[in-house]
Write an enzyme that holds these catalytic residues in place. Structure first.
Site, PDB file in Angstrom:
ATOM      1  N   LYS A  50      23.761 -21.778  31.992  1.00 11.32           N
ATOM      2  CA  LYS A  50      24.501 -22.404  32.846  1.00 11.32           C
ATOM      3  C   LYS A  50      23.932 -23.573  33.276  1.00 11.32           C
ATOM      4  O   LYS A  50      22.943 -23.574  34.017  1.00 11.32           O
ATOM      5  CB  LYS A  50      25.248 -21.605  33.877  1.00 11.32           C
ATOM      6  CG  LYS A  50      25.854 -22.846  35.019  1.00 11.32           C
ATOM      7  CD  LYS A  50      26.563 -22.005  36.288  1.00 11.32           C
ATOM      8  CE  LYS A  50      26.815 -22.828  37.415  1.00 11.32           C
ATOM      9  NZ  LYS A  50      27.405 -22.168  38.615  1.00 11.32           N
ATOM     10  N   ASP A  64      26.088 -29.218  41.853  1.00 10.52           N
ATOM     11  CA  ASP A  64      27.279 -28.538  42.023  1.00 10.52           C
ATOM     12  C   ASP A  64      27.707 -28.828  43.347  1.00 10.52           C
ATOM     13  O   ASP A  64      27.338 -28.418  44.294  1.00 10.52           O
ATOM     14  CB  ASP A  64      27.192 -26.960  41.602  1.00 10.52           C
ATOM     15  CG  ASP A  64      28.572 -26.484  41.880  1.00 10.52           C
ATOM     16  OD1 ASP A  64      29.717 -27.105  42.029  1.00 10.52           O
ATOM     17  OD2 ASP A  64      28.587 -25.126  42.161  1.00 10.52           O
ATOM     18  N   LYS A 119      32.196 -28.322  48.519  1.00  5.09           N
ATOM     19  CA  LYS A 119      31.326 -27.389  49.427  1.00  5.09           C
ATOM     20  C   LYS A 119      30.947 -27.922  50.793  1.00  5.09           C
ATOM     21  O   LYS A 119      30.872 -29.327  50.666  1.00  5.09           O
ATOM     22  CB  LYS A 119      29.989 -27.141  48.657  1.00  5.09           C
ATOM     23  CG  LYS A 119      29.954 -26.278  47.474  1.00  5.09           C
ATOM     24  CD  LYS A 119      28.905 -25.815  46.759  1.00  5.09           C
ATOM     25  CE  LYS A 119      28.705 -25.271  45.364  1.00  5.09           C
ATOM     26  NZ  LYS A 119      29.061 -23.778  45.694  1.00  5.09           N
ATOM     27  N   ASP A 157      21.510 -25.276  40.479  1.00  2.00           N
ATOM     28  CA  ASP A 157      22.799 -24.579  39.862  1.00  2.00           C
ATOM     29  C   ASP A 157      22.345 -24.768  38.079  1.00  2.00           C
ATOM     30  O   ASP A 157      23.360 -24.341  37.394  1.00  2.00           O
ATOM     31  CB  ASP A 157      24.071 -25.398  40.109  1.00  2.00           C
ATOM     32  CG  ASP A 157      25.016 -24.265  39.976  1.00  2.00           C
ATOM     33  OD1 ASP A 157      24.875 -23.041  40.045  1.00  2.00           O
ATOM     34  OD2 ASP A 157      26.168 -24.598  39.868  1.00  2.00           O
ATOM     35  N   GLU A 168      33.169 -23.504  38.772  1.00  2.62           N
ATOM     36  CA  GLU A 168      33.074 -24.269  37.751  1.00  2.62           C
ATOM     37  C   GLU A 168      32.042 -23.970  36.437  1.00  2.62           C
ATOM     38  O   GLU A 168      32.061 -24.272  35.242  1.00  2.62           O
ATOM     39  CB  GLU A 168      32.578 -25.785  37.896  1.00  2.62           C
ATOM     40  CG  GLU A 168      31.018 -25.724  38.104  1.00  2.62           C
ATOM     41  CD  GLU A 168      30.326 -24.850  38.995  1.00  2.62           C
ATOM     42  OE1 GLU A 168      31.064 -24.628  40.288  1.00  2.62           O
ATOM     43  OE2 GLU A 168      29.232 -24.659  39.109  1.00  2.62           O
ATOM     44  N   ARG A 173      31.873 -20.879  35.178  1.00  2.00           N
ATOM     45  CA  ARG A 173      32.539 -19.933  34.290  1.00  2.00           C
ATOM     46  C   ARG A 173      33.518 -20.756  33.281  1.00  2.00           C
ATOM     47  O   ARG A 173      33.669 -20.401  32.211  1.00  2.00           O
ATOM     48  CB  ARG A 173      33.414 -18.736  35.059  1.00  2.00           C
ATOM     49  CG  ARG A 173      34.461 -19.632  35.743  1.00  2.00           C
ATOM     50  CD  ARG A 173      35.083 -18.648  36.845  1.00  2.00           C
ATOM     51  NE  ARG A 173      34.209 -18.362  38.026  1.00  2.00           N
ATOM     52  CZ  ARG A 173      34.441 -17.482  39.009  1.00  2.00           C
ATOM     53  NH1 ARG A 173      35.454 -16.746  39.100  1.00  2.00           N
ATOM     54  NH2 ARG A 173      33.716 -17.446  40.089  1.00  2.00           N
TER      55      ARG A 173
END
Ligand code: BES
Ligand code: MN
Ligand code: ZN
Length: 493
Positions: free
Chosen positions: A260, A265, A272, A283, A344, A346
Site C-alpha cells: 500500500k 492519507d 481525519k 501510509d 482507502e 483496501r
C-alpha cells in the site's frame, strides 16, 4: 545509505579502531576471550567487571578509554538475559551505533564473544538502524559544532563461511531497510507516486530487474475502478509500479510482494481529525517495504522469481473526490459501496491483488498500514497477520520472527463476512467498529483469489511516534526483514 560495511576476522584485541563495541550478556564474567582485550586496556576491563560497574543489562552501556592507537575507545554494550539471537544483537549494535554517532567517532567495530551465524546479520542491520538519520531537509550545524557522521562499520566475526553469508545478508537487508525508512520519512510533498516510479526504475537499472509503471489511463483500461476511486480526488498522477526480478527458472511461479503506497492519507471526504494527521505520511510504508525488499533481493541475488507491486496515490478531499455512498467497480467485476473514504487502502490493494493473479503466483504477501484497529488490538509490538492458507500463514509468521518483526495471526472466519455486505453493491468498504482489522482483511480476501495469500497489517509497527532507545522515533524498516526472510526461507539461504 552512506554507511560502508567491512567484515574483519582479526582478533578483537588487535583491531585498529576509534571505537570497539563489545556486546556482552547479562552478568558477564572475565573469560579467556576477553583477556587479550583487557591486556590492551591495561586491566581496565577486568576491574570494571569485578566492580560490577557494568552488568550487561539490555541497552546498558559503559565507555572505557583506550590509547591513541589500537582500540581508542571500548564500549561495553549489554544484550540482557536470554539467548544469543539476531534480534538481541541487532538491538545492541544499534545502541552502539547511536553512541558512535553521539561521540562522532566516524567508525565503529562490533564484536560479541558468543556470536552465532544466525545472529551475526544483526550487527549490520542494527548498526545501520542506530546510525540512521534523514538530514536532507535540515540546515546542517555550523562547521565547529559538527560531529563526524558514522560512515564505517566493521563487523568482527569468526572466519567461517556461514559468518560471511550472514554478513552479506546483513548488509543487503540494511540497505533495503535504509531505503524503506528514507521513503517513509520523506514528507508527502517530497515522496509522491512519481518518486516510487523513479525508485522502481533505479532499482531495475542497478539490479537487472524490469520496471513497469502504469498511470491513470492504463489503470482505467484494466478496469481498476476501486484503486482509481481513491485517486480521483488528487491532481497527482496515481502510479502502479511493478518490478520483476527473475532469479529462478523461467517458468517458476513468482512470489509477489504487494504494498500500500498512500503518499498521504487525509481520509478524503471522510476527513481525519487534524491532531496527529502528519503521521499519515507513513501510509506508504507497505510500498516502501516492497521497494526495500527488492533492494535487498537485488544485492542477495536469490535464485527465485519475485515481483514487487505497489499502488501509489494520495487520499485527498476535493470537488472531484469519491464520496460516501458512491459505488465503484473493481477489476474483478465486484462492486463496492464506499461507506467511508478513509478506508482507502483496501480499495487500492483490491485491484493490485486481482492484478497479481495473472502471474499465477506461488505466494502473494501484501503489507499495508491498513487499520488503526490493529494498533488497538496488538499495539506496536506485533504485525497483524491474516491468511487464506495455513501453510503460507505459518511460513510468514516464522519469517517475521526470524527477522525480528514478529507477527500475530488473527482469524478470517466466514462469520465476519456479514459485516461487509452491502444493500446496494457486492461489498461495502467498512465493517463497523468491531473487529476492524479483520473485516478489512476479509474485504481484501474477496480480491485475493487463485493463490496462497497472506496480509500483513503494519499500521502499528512500520513507524514509531516515540524514541525507542535503540532506534530513534520515525520509520522502523518493517516489513523489509519479513519479506526478505520469506524469500530466503524459500531457497534455504
Ligand atoms: N491509513 C489508515 C490506517 C492507520 C491508522 C494507519 C493509524 C496508521 C495509524 C487507514 O487508511 C484508515 O484510515 N483506516 C481507517 C478505517 C476505517 C475508516 C474503517 C481506520 O483505521 O480508522
Ligand atoms: Mn485512511
Ligand atoms: Zn490509509
Amino acid at each position: 545509505m552512506s554507511l560502508e560495511f567491512t567484515l574483519s576476522h582479526a582478533a578483537p584485541a588487535v583491531v585498529e579502531t576509534p571505537l570497539l563495541a563489545v556486546i556482552l550478556p547479562q552478568d558477564p564474567a572475565m573469560d579467556s576471550w576477553l583477556q587479550p582485550l583487557d591486556t590492551s586496556l591495561h586491566g581496565a576491563l577486568a576491574r570494571t567487571l569485578a566492580r560490577r560497574d557494568f552488568r550487561g543489562g539490555r541497552d546498558e552501556t559503559l565507555l572505557l578509554v583506550g590509547g591513541d592507537t589500537g582500540i581508542q575507545r571500548l564500549l561495553l554494550v549489554g544484550r540482557g538475559a536470554g539467548p544469543m539471537t539476531r534480534t538481541a544483537i541487532r538491538r545492541a549494535s544499534a545502541v552502539a551505533a547511536r553512541q558512535a554517532v553521539r561521540l562522532g567517532t566516524g567508525a565503529l567495530a562490533v564484536c560479541a564473544p558468543d556470536i552465532t551465524a544466525e545472529a551475526a546479520e544483526g550487527v549490520c542491520t542494527g548498526a545501520a538502524a542506530g546510525a540512521w538519520s534523514y538530514p536532507d531537509l535540515q540546515t546542517p550545524p555550523a562547521e565547529k559544532d559538527r560531529r563526524q557522521p558514522l560512515s564505517r562499520v566493521s563487523a568482527v566475526l569468526p572466519d567461517h563461511e556461514t559468518m560471511r553469508a550472514a554478513f552479506a545478508a546483513g548488509v543487503a537487508v540494511a540497505h533495503g531497510q535504509a531505503l524503506a525508512k528514507r521513503l517513509g520519512m520523506m514528507p508527502g510533498n517530497v515522496c509522491t507516486p512519481d518518486t516510487f516510479a523513479d525508485v522502481g526504475r533505479d532499482l531495475a537499472a542497478r539490479h537487472g530487474m524490469t520496471c513497469t509503471v502504469l498511470g491513470r489511463d492504463e489503470m482505467a483500461a484494466l478496469g481498476m475502478g476501486s484503486f482509481l476511486s481513491v485517486a480521483q480526488g488528487t491532481p497527482e498522477e496515481p502510479r502502479l509500479v511493478r518490478l520483476d526480478y527473475r532469479g529462478g527458472a523461467p517458468d517458476a511461479p513468482p512470489v509477489v510482494l504487494v504494498g500500500k503506497g498512500l503518499c498521504f492519507d487525509t481520509g478524503g471526504i471522510s476527513l481525519k481529525p487534524a491532531a496527529d494527521m502528519e503521521w499519515m505520511k507513513y501510509d506508504m510504508s507497505g510500498a516502501g517495504g516492497v521497494l526495500g525488499a527488492m533492494e535487498a533481493l537485488g544485492r542477495l541475488r536469490l535464485p527465485l522469481n519475485v515481483t514487487g507491486l505497489i499502488g501509489a496515490t494520495t487520499n485527498m478531499p476535493s470537488g472531484t473526490a469519491v464520496k460516501p455512498g458512491d459505488v465503484v467497480r473493481a477489476s474483478n467485476g465486484k462492486t463496492i459501496e464506499i461507506i467511508n473514504t478513509d478506508a482507502e487502502g483496501r480499495l487500492v490493494l483490491a485491484d493490485l491483488l486481482v492484478y497479481a493473479a495473472q502471474m499465477a503466483p506461488a505466494l502473494v504477501v501484501d503489507a499495508a498500514t491498513l487499520t488503526g484497529a490493529i494498533v488497538i488490538g496488538l499495539g506496536h509490538h506485533a504485525v497483524g497477520v491474516f491468511g487464506s492458507d495455513d501453510a503460507a500463514t505459518s511460513e510468514v509468521l516464522a519469517a517475521g520472527t526470524r527477522a525480528g518483526e514478529p507477527g500475530w495471526a488473527l482469524p478470517l472466519w466466514d462469520e465476519y463476512k456479514e459485516q461487509i455486505k452491502s444493500d446496494v453493491a457486492d461489498l461495502r468498504n467498512t465493517g463497523g467498529r468491531s473487529a476492524g482489522s479483520i473485516t478489512a482483511a476479509m474485504f481484501l480476501r474477496e480480491f485475493a483469489a487463485g493463490y496462497p495469500w497472506v496480509h500483513l497489517d503494519i499500521a502499528g509497527t512500520a513507524y514509531s511516534q516515540a524514541d525507542l532507545g535503540w532506534i530513534p522515533k520515525g520509520p522502523t524498516g518493517t516489513p523489509v526483514g519479513t519479506f526478505v526472510e520469506i524469500l530466503r526461507g524459500r531457497v534455504g539461504r
